[in-house]
Design an enzyme around this catalytic site. Structure first.
Site, PDB file in Angstrom:
ATOM      1  N   PHE A  12      18.874  46.237  41.604  1.00 53.37           N
ATOM      2  CA  PHE A  12      18.013  45.097  41.929  1.00 53.37           C
ATOM      3  C   PHE A  12      18.666  44.186  42.959  1.00 53.37           C
ATOM      4  CE2 PHE A  12      17.501  40.596  40.228  1.00 53.37           C
ATOM      5  CZ  PHE A  12      16.442  40.266  41.061  1.00 53.37           C
ATOM      6  N   ASP A  32      26.350  53.847  45.260  1.00 51.82           N
ATOM      7  CA  ASP A  32      25.790  53.718  43.917  1.00 51.82           C
ATOM      8  C   ASP A  32      25.886  55.079  43.230  1.00 51.82           C
ATOM      9  OD1 ASP A  32      23.910  53.194  41.652  1.00 51.82           O
ATOM     10  OD2 ASP A  32      23.391  51.411  42.824  1.00 51.82           O
ATOM     11  N   THR A  36      22.100  53.291  36.697  1.00 47.31           N
ATOM     12  CA  THR A  36      21.033  52.315  36.472  1.00 47.31           C
ATOM     13  C   THR A  36      20.323  51.951  37.773  1.00 47.31           C
ATOM     14  OG1 THR A  36      22.571  50.444  36.670  1.00 47.31           O
ATOM     15  CG2 THR A  36      22.203  51.328  34.464  1.00 47.31           C
ATOM     16  N   ASP A  57      30.563  57.292  42.276  1.00 49.15           N
ATOM     17  CA  ASP A  57      30.972  56.456  41.153  1.00 49.15           C
ATOM     18  C   ASP A  57      32.274  55.751  41.522  1.00 49.15           C
ATOM     19  OD1 ASP A  57      31.921  55.401  38.777  1.00 49.15           O
ATOM     20  OD2 ASP A  57      31.436  57.161  37.567  1.00 49.15           O
ATOM     21  N   SER A  76      27.459  47.451  38.535  1.00 51.13           N
ATOM     22  CA  SER A  76      27.698  47.274  37.102  1.00 51.13           C
ATOM     23  C   SER A  76      26.381  47.354  36.367  1.00 51.13           C
ATOM     24  CB  SER A  76      28.338  45.909  36.803  1.00 51.13           C
ATOM     25  OG  SER A  76      28.471  45.733  35.398  1.00 51.13           O
ATOM     26  N   TYR A 146      30.630  43.896  28.402  1.00 52.61           N
ATOM     27  CA  TYR A 146      30.222  43.304  29.676  1.00 52.61           C
ATOM     28  C   TYR A 146      31.020  42.034  29.960  1.00 52.61           C
ATOM     29  CZ  TYR A 146      27.114  41.566  33.368  1.00 52.61           C
ATOM     30  OH  TYR A 146      26.588  41.106  34.548  1.00 52.61           O
ATOM     31  N   TYR A 160      45.277  40.216  42.919  1.00 54.63           N
ATOM     32  CA  TYR A 160      45.386  40.810  44.256  1.00 54.63           C
ATOM     33  C   TYR A 160      45.391  39.724  45.335  1.00 54.63           C
ATOM     34  CZ  TYR A 160      45.251  45.874  43.571  1.00 54.63           C
ATOM     35  OH  TYR A 160      45.584  47.167  43.282  1.00 54.63           O
ATOM     36  N   THR A 176      18.931  35.770  37.240  1.00 58.76           N
ATOM     37  CA  THR A 176      18.251  35.945  38.524  1.00 58.76           C
ATOM     38  C   THR A 176      17.048  36.857  38.328  1.00 58.76           C
ATOM     39  OG1 THR A 176      20.391  35.744  39.628  1.00 58.76           O
ATOM     40  CG2 THR A 176      18.583  36.660  40.920  1.00 58.76           C
ATOM     41  N   ARG A 187      15.977  42.681  29.883  1.00 55.37           N
ATOM     42  CA  ARG A 187      16.106  41.274  30.280  1.00 55.37           C
ATOM     43  C   ARG A 187      14.776  40.556  30.100  1.00 55.37           C
ATOM     44  NH1 ARG A 187      19.945  41.829  35.612  1.00 55.37           N
ATOM     45  NH2 ARG A 187      18.900  43.840  35.792  1.00 55.37           N
TER      46      ARG A 187
END
Length: 330
Positions: A12, A32, A36, A57, A76, A146, A160, A176, A187
């Site tokens: 999305f 990607d 998902t 991946d 993610s 998560y 880093y 969002t 969601r």
């Protein structure tokens, strides 16, 4: 021409970021693994000579030929259904994926930005949430995969930055919404609209008094763009501070869709945040950013997108492509 790698490109938010950076005249490399993500989100970009796509991946070694100016790690799983169905992959993309991409940023001398989340605050005891709040998170609960993946992601990014001197940015994204959300991902906004379009009652978990703050995707993308180009390395909240209860939100959706459904109530899931509202003072002061799109306007655009989908899309299960016969712990 600046070159940017965007992970989670078929998701999305990633698909909207790809569009924005192409419009800014950059060469965009999308990546990607499509667990998902959905190629339908970026198929309109494929003919663009300044766009290319890698099906990969990021928890495995990442190689991108040529120079890179920016790396945007937005890969993610990001919905409650995802946390329950693919918790190990959720942890791995936040930990191993971020490690791999920070290594790439170091080699390419690229500026690096991660998509963190309001979930680092957990079920907050401070309201609204400011960036200096450390959070109230259950690390072993069902949402912990998560929350802790994102908290680790922030920690290794800052390590880093401090140790290797990499230019890093951290955006903490609040709720969002907009076109291309997965309709059945659990969601609240796509769940309500999907239920309304299917003629089902709207399901509210708990008594509906929990709050959320919804930011339209174009506003969010603008905030991310400004943060990437800024010189600020610490986390910045990007979200809409207009808070609303879930019960009130369900009533707004019923009014928007003109449906006759009623609201039904089910038990609140474990560790579901009771309140969520960003303090965006930093974004206002450092980036000159604040949301512009009113919820009424953004919801209308989003509803028009969903109701124009083919009927079969309304009944698609929220699946995770590529996981048939796949062991999550390898």
């Amino acid at each position: 021409m600046k070159r940017v790698l965007i992970t989670g490109a078929a998701g999305f938010l990633g698909s909207h970021l790809c569009e924005r950076f192409l419009k800014e005249g950059m060469y965009v490399i999308g990546m990607d693994n499509l667990i998902t993500g959905d190629m339908r989100n970026i198929e309109h970009l494929m003919p663009n000579p300044n766009f290319e796509f890698y099906h990969h991946d990021v928890t495995k070694y990442v190689h991108v030929p040529g120079e890179l100016d920016y790396i945007m790690h937005f890969a993610s799983p990001a919905s409650p259904i995802d946390y329950l169905k693919i918790p190990i992959q959720t942890l791995k993309v936040g930990a191993m994926g971020t490690h791999n991409l920070l290594g790439l940023a170091r080699v390419k001398k690229a500026r690096f930005i991660i998509a963190s989340t309001s979930e680092v605050y957990g079920d907050p005891l401070v309201h609204p949430q400011t960036e200096d709040y450390w959070g109230h998170v259950n690390p072993i609960g069902p949402r912990g995969c998560y929350d802790e993946a994102k908290r680790y992601q922030e920690a290794i990014t800052m390590a880093y930055h401090r140790y290797h001197g990499i230019e890093t940015r951290i955006v903490r994204i609040f709720n969002t919404y907009g076109p291309r959300m997965r309709l059945n991902d659990g969601r609240v906004l796509p769940a309500f609209i999907g239920q309304a379009l299917r003629g089902e009652d709207l399901t509210v978990f708990g008594d509906g008094s929990q709050t959320r703050s919804f930011c339209y995707v174009d506003d969010l993308v603008e905030g991310i763009y400004r943060l990437l180009l800024s010189d600020y390395a610490l986390p910045v909240n990007i979200g809409n501070p207009a808070e609303i209860t879930i019960k009130e939100f369900a009533e707004e959706i019923i009014k928007l869709t003109g449906t006759e459904q009623k609201v039904i109530y089910k038990p609140l899931p474990q560790d579901d945040p009771k309140q969520r509202q960003p303090d965006i003072t930093k974004a206002q002061e450092i980036l000159g950013w604040e949301p512009k799109v009113l919820r009424e306007e953004g919801l209308k655009i989003t509803y028009d997108y969903f109701r124009n989908l083919p009927t079969e899309r309304l009944y698609e299960e929220s699946n995770h492509r590529g996981f048939e016969g796949f062991s999550q712990d390898k």
